[in-house]
Enzyme design. Structure first.
Site, PDB file in Angstrom:
ATOM      1  N   TYR A 137       0.855  -1.196   0.000  1.00  0.00           N
ATOM      2  CA  TYR A 137       0.000   0.000   0.000  1.00  0.00           C
ATOM      3  C   TYR A 137       0.886   1.240   0.000  1.00  0.00           C
ATOM      4  CZ  TYR A 137      -4.076   2.881   1.386  1.00  0.00           C
ATOM      5  OH  TYR A 137      -5.096   3.808   1.452  1.00  0.00           O
ATOM      6  N   LYS A 165      -0.985  -1.038  -4.282  1.00  0.00           N
ATOM      7  CA  LYS A 165      -2.165  -0.178  -4.223  1.00  0.00           C
ATOM      8  C   LYS A 165      -1.632   1.237  -4.367  1.00  0.00           C
ATOM      9  CE  LYS A 165      -6.065   1.427  -1.457  1.00  0.00           C
ATOM     10  NZ  LYS A 165      -6.722   1.452  -0.142  1.00  0.00           N
ATOM     11  N   VAL A 207      -8.628  -0.702  -5.958  1.00  0.00           N
ATOM     12  CA  VAL A 207      -9.096  -0.960  -4.597  1.00  0.00           C
ATOM     13  C   VAL A 207     -10.041   0.182  -4.277  1.00  0.00           C
ATOM     14  CG1 VAL A 207      -8.476  -1.175  -2.161  1.00  0.00           C
ATOM     15  CG2 VAL A 207      -6.971  -2.125  -3.921  1.00  0.00           C
TER      16      VAL A 207
END
Length: 299
Positions: A137, A165, A207
């Site tokens: 992330y 992400k 996402v």
């Protein structure tokens, strides 16, 4: 080591609570089924939007165990890992693997902001502790840690690190990542307000946040974009934008839970320190949601 198909829509799932603050598994089940029915491709539990910061470690594993039973292998189930220490992160990753998670979304170390060397060492230690595929992330806006291309060069020495992400909010970064790493690093757009743009620039998936309340609309935009029917995708996206903007506010949890509760896919309750919306803010957010529902497109 398993490989995940990192393409499509991966909702960052809300964690519904009862009014007394306990986990509401019945409502979670309703949302899971709505997501699967809409055609989404994977589910991520206990992320920022899932209120990771107010869940105990045991509750995160309860959510994982429940989700695995409810999903029954229809799509991959990922658990978010957000820890302060490397030892805790390794223990968490091992436990998630033991319980049957299909993958992990991993945030940089919390509380202590590491330098580049420390952040790389943290991610690599987690990756070496588990066979689970890992989604890194990268969100410097909210978590103050920027994972640069040079850092990814080192991280990709670990075969379990497979995807990012991408939440830098810099669309050029998608092209930089693709130019540098080709298909070795899968890219999931992580910011709702630029998710269509991310897909059109070649992101493998997204996402999402507002997908929690609007799975069919999110899927329609994704599907149209993939088919090259951009004008149709843009039309739905323009309707969606006032809702998508709820995702880029510090109170995204309260806002998105409120939106999802209005369509029967969540409860509005959060855990303190988050409090219920009041006054002008409550009226304003309700109006945004109600206006969108009143003009909801026919798909």
């Amino acid at each position: 080591m398993a490989n995940l198909n990192w393409s499509g829509i991966f909702p960052a799932m809300l964690t519904p609570f009862h009014e007394d603050g306990t986990l509401n598994f019945e409502m979670l089940s309703i949302n899971i089924e709505a997501q699967l029915e809409a055609g989404i491709h994977g589910l991520i539990f206990a992320g920022s939007l899932g209120e990771a910061s107010v869940l105990t470690t045991d509750e995160k594993f309860e959510l994982l165990t429940y989700a695995l039973k409810a999903v029954r292998g229809r799509v991959p189930v990922l658990l978010n890992l957000t820890e302060n220490t490397t030892d805790d992160a390794i223990a968490f990753a091992k436990k998630a693997e033991q319980l049957g998670a299909d993958g992990l979304m991993v945030l940089p170390p919390m509380r202590y902001r590491g330098d580049d060397r420390e952040v790389v060492a943290y991610f690599r230690a987690v990756a070496q502790s588990t066979a689970l595929p890992i989604l890194v992330y990268n969100n410097p806006v909210d978590y103050a840690t920027y994972i640069s291309l040079d850092m990814f060069e080192e991280l990709l020495e670990e075969p379990t690190i497979q995807a990012v992400k991408e939440s830098t909010r810099d669309l050029t970064n998608i092209t930089r990542l693709r130019n540098r790493f080709g298909d070795r690093l899968k890219i999931l757009g992580g910011v709702d307000t630029i998710f269509l743009e991310s897909l059109l620039l070649g992101a493998d998936g997204v996402v999402g946040g507002l997908v929690d309340g609007f799975p069919k609309e999110t899927f329609a935009i994704y599907d149209l974009a993939k088919k090259g029917e951009v004008a149709k995708a843009v039309e739905i996206y323009r309707w969606f934008m006032p809702l998508l903007e709820l995702d880029i506010h510090p109170k995204l949890v309260q806002y998105i839970k409120l939106a999802a509760s209005k369509v029967g896919l969540s409860t509005p309750y959060t855990r303190a320190p988050r409090l219920e919306l009041i006054g002008e803010e409550k009226e304003r957010i309700n109006k945004i949601i109600d206006d969108a529902l009143a003009s909801r497109p026919k798909l």
